[in-house]
Design a protein around this motif. Structure first.
Motif, PDB file in Angstrom:
ATOM      1  N   LYS A  11     -77.487  26.142 -32.750  1.00 27.22           N
ATOM      2  CA  LYS A  11     -78.405  27.148 -31.986  1.00 27.22           C
ATOM      3  C   LYS A  11     -79.114  27.434 -33.693  1.00 27.22           C
ATOM      4  O   LYS A  11     -78.221  27.519 -34.328  1.00 27.22           O
ATOM      5  CB  LYS A  11     -78.085  28.641 -31.563  1.00 27.22           C
ATOM      6  CG  LYS A  11     -77.202  27.907 -29.835  1.00 27.22           C
ATOM      7  CD  LYS A  11     -78.122  28.117 -28.922  1.00 27.22           C
ATOM      8  CE  LYS A  11     -77.683  27.681 -27.876  1.00 27.22           C
ATOM      9  NZ  LYS A  11     -77.804  26.744 -27.404  1.00 27.22           N
ATOM     10  N   LEU A  53     -91.272  21.057 -25.446  1.00 27.27           N
ATOM     11  CA  LEU A  53     -90.765  22.430 -25.607  1.00 27.27           C
ATOM     12  C   LEU A  53     -90.725  22.728 -26.925  1.00 27.27           C
ATOM     13  O   LEU A  53     -91.083  22.271 -27.821  1.00 27.27           O
ATOM     14  CB  LEU A  53     -88.990  21.868 -25.665  1.00 27.27           C
ATOM     15  CG  LEU A  53     -88.541  23.284 -26.083  1.00 27.27           C
ATOM     16  CD1 LEU A  53     -87.951  24.558 -25.264  1.00 27.27           C
ATOM     17  CD2 LEU A  53     -87.003  22.635 -26.527  1.00 27.27           C
ATOM     18  N   MET A  55     -90.489  26.391 -28.436  1.00 28.22           N
ATOM     19  CA  MET A  55     -90.074  27.499 -29.378  1.00 28.22           C
ATOM     20  C   MET A  55     -90.241  28.363 -29.655  1.00 28.22           C
ATOM     21  O   MET A  55     -90.873  27.901 -30.713  1.00 28.22           O
ATOM     22  CB  MET A  55     -88.190  27.455 -28.962  1.00 28.22           C
ATOM     23  CG  MET A  55     -87.200  26.896 -27.918  1.00 28.22           C
ATOM     24  SD  MET A  55     -85.706  26.487 -27.910  1.00 28.22           S
ATOM     25  CE  MET A  55     -84.962  28.162 -28.176  1.00 28.22           C
ATOM     26  N   PRO A 121     -89.446  36.633 -28.586  1.00 26.44           N
ATOM     27  CA  PRO A 121     -89.417  35.313 -28.708  1.00 26.44           C
ATOM     28  C   PRO A 121     -89.941  34.429 -27.231  1.00 26.44           C
ATOM     29  O   PRO A 121     -89.355  35.301 -25.891  1.00 26.44           O
ATOM     30  CB  PRO A 121     -87.774  34.572 -28.594  1.00 26.44           C
ATOM     31  CG  PRO A 121     -86.749  35.776 -28.546  1.00 26.44           C
ATOM     32  CD  PRO A 121     -88.135  37.046 -28.662  1.00 26.44           C
ATOM     33  N   PHE A 122     -89.870  33.741 -27.187  1.00 27.62           N
ATOM     34  CA  PHE A 122     -90.661  32.359 -26.019  1.00 27.62           C
ATOM     35  C   PHE A 122     -89.815  31.331 -25.677  1.00 27.62           C
ATOM     36  O   PHE A 122     -90.050  30.520 -27.244  1.00 27.62           O
ATOM     37  CB  PHE A 122     -91.768  32.474 -25.618  1.00 27.62           C
ATOM     38  CG  PHE A 122     -92.762  31.822 -26.374  1.00 27.62           C
ATOM     39  CD1 PHE A 122     -93.194  30.181 -26.101  1.00 27.62           C
ATOM     40  CD2 PHE A 122     -93.124  32.482 -27.387  1.00 27.62           C
ATOM     41  CE1 PHE A 122     -93.829  30.080 -27.645  1.00 27.62           C
ATOM     42  CE2 PHE A 122     -93.956  31.603 -28.460  1.00 27.62           C
ATOM     43  CZ  PHE A 122     -93.948  30.525 -28.311  1.00 27.62           C
ATOM     44  N   ARG A 123     -90.342  30.881 -24.562  1.00 30.89           N
ATOM     45  CA  ARG A 123     -89.222  28.921 -24.649  1.00 30.89           C
ATOM     46  C   ARG A 123     -90.517  28.391 -23.172  1.00 30.89           C
ATOM     47  O   ARG A 123     -90.759  28.895 -22.153  1.00 30.89           O
ATOM     48  CB  ARG A 123     -87.966  28.667 -23.768  1.00 30.89           C
ATOM     49  CG  ARG A 123     -87.607  27.807 -23.655  1.00 30.89           C
ATOM     50  CD  ARG A 123     -86.626  27.381 -22.950  1.00 30.89           C
ATOM     51  NE  ARG A 123     -85.726  26.273 -22.660  1.00 30.89           N
ATOM     52  CZ  ARG A 123     -85.020  25.591 -23.525  1.00 30.89           C
ATOM     53  NH1 ARG A 123     -84.179  26.210 -24.594  1.00 30.89           N
ATOM     54  NH2 ARG A 123     -84.191  24.413 -22.942  1.00 30.89           N
ATOM     55  N   GLU A 125     -91.528  24.620 -21.561  1.00 30.49           N
ATOM     56  CA  GLU A 125     -91.185  23.464 -21.259  1.00 30.49           C
ATOM     57  C   GLU A 125     -92.363  22.712 -20.644  1.00 30.49           C
ATOM     58  O   GLU A 125     -92.878  23.716 -19.238  1.00 30.49           O
ATOM     59  CB  GLU A 125     -90.085  23.359 -20.657  1.00 30.49           C
ATOM     60  CG  GLU A 125     -88.848  23.994 -21.255  1.00 30.49           C
ATOM     61  CD  GLU A 125     -87.570  23.777 -20.322  1.00 30.49           C
ATOM     62  OE1 GLU A 125     -87.148  22.970 -20.516  1.00 30.49           O
ATOM     63  OE2 GLU A 125     -87.729  25.042 -19.725  1.00 30.49           O
ATOM     64  N   ASP A 138     -89.641  30.474 -20.440  1.00 28.10           N
ATOM     65  CA  ASP A 138     -88.560  30.897 -20.316  1.00 28.10           C
ATOM     66  C   ASP A 138     -87.419  30.511 -18.900  1.00 28.10           C
ATOM     67  O   ASP A 138     -86.607  31.395 -18.269  1.00 28.10           O
ATOM     68  CB  ASP A 138     -88.185  32.366 -20.171  1.00 28.10           C
ATOM     69  CG  ASP A 138     -89.049  32.729 -21.698  1.00 28.10           C
ATOM     70  OD1 ASP A 138     -89.000  32.415 -22.595  1.00 28.10           O
ATOM     71  OD2 ASP A 138     -89.824  34.404 -21.650  1.00 28.10           O
ATOM     72  N   THR A 167     -90.371  28.531 -33.490  1.00 33.39           N
ATOM     73  CA  THR A 167     -89.511  28.606 -34.144  1.00 33.39           C
ATOM     74  C   THR A 167     -88.432  26.765 -33.776  1.00 33.39           C
ATOM     75  O   THR A 167     -87.673  26.290 -34.808  1.00 33.39           O
ATOM     76  CB  THR A 167     -88.317  29.746 -33.613  1.00 33.39           C
ATOM     77  OG1 THR A 167     -88.584  29.317 -32.039  1.00 33.39           O
ATOM     78  CG2 THR A 167     -89.210  30.460 -34.063  1.00 33.39           C
ATOM     79  N   LYS A 168     -89.514  26.130 -33.348  1.00 36.67           N
ATOM     80  CA  LYS A 168     -87.860  25.000 -32.435  1.00 36.67           C
ATOM     81  C   LYS A 168     -89.514  23.705 -32.022  1.00 36.67           C
ATOM     82  O   LYS A 168     -90.307  24.498 -30.835  1.00 36.67           O
ATOM     83  CB  LYS A 168     -87.215  25.119 -31.790  1.00 36.67           C
ATOM     84  CG  LYS A 168     -86.880  24.170 -31.211  1.00 36.67           C
ATOM     85  CD  LYS A 168     -84.695  24.347 -30.263  1.00 36.67           C
ATOM     86  CE  LYS A 168     -84.204  22.646 -30.892  1.00 36.67           C
ATOM     87  NZ  LYS A 168     -83.052  22.633 -29.612  1.00 36.67           N
TER      88      LYS A 168
END
Length: 170
Positions: A11, A53, A55, A121-123, A125, A138, A167-168
């Motif tokens: 992580k 994805l 992030m 932060p967010f994610r 997909e 999210d 970030t990713k």
């Protein structure tokens, strides 16, 4: 290679980038450096069952940001855009569109709620299914976007720009 595999599964610690200069090569997506505006290659293009994805962290005073999946990275003529997601903070809208042969399609804007918060932060997909992209933020499904470009394998580039840090990617 084992070290790279271990690094990619760890992580993010205290929100720092996982040494983005030499980020490990993940499954089938290779990204050089996560700098906005960003352009990266999706190996083999999209196909049903494949997921992209993103992030990141929204800037403190954002106006907007966009995530696009395109057919190549040509600027002139501009590459076809299979899906562009544009988060507009002033209107709290998440707009979706495509652009094929220079023609923008019909914009879609209906969402149950606006999922992005400044400085948080967010994610995101983007899941490719046979008839559509299904977009989750999210972990919550926010909307479907039916394919306007039928040759999914031609959708091989991701572009990200605007008021965010990445970030990713995977």
């Amino acid at each position: 290679a084992a070290a790279a595999a271990a690094a990619s599964s760890s992580k993010l610690d205290d929100g720092h980038l996982n040494n983005s200069l030499s980020s490990p090569v993940q499954a089938d997506v290779y990204f050089p450096r996560l700098i906005v505006p960003f352009c990266g290659h999706i190996k083999g293009g999209m196909r049903p069952g494949k997921k992209v994805l993103v992030m990141g962290i929204v800037d403190l005073n954002p106006e907007s940001f966009a995530i696009s999946l395109t057919c190549g990275d040509s600027e002139d003529p501009p590459a076809d855009v299979a899906i562009e997601l544009k988060a507009v903070f002033t209107d709290r809208q998440l707009l979706r569109n495509s652009c094929i042969s220079g023609e923008r399609g019909e914009e879609q804007s209906a969402i149950p709620y606006f999922p992005f918060i400044p400085d948080q932060p967010f994610r995101v997909e983007i899941l490719c299914e046979h008839p559509r992209f299904r977009v989750f933020v999210d972990g919550h499904q926010l909307f479907d976007f039916y394919h306007r470009i039928q040759t999914l394998s031609a959708i091989d580039t991701i572009k990200i720009n605007g008021d965010l840090q990445i970030t990713k990617l995977g």
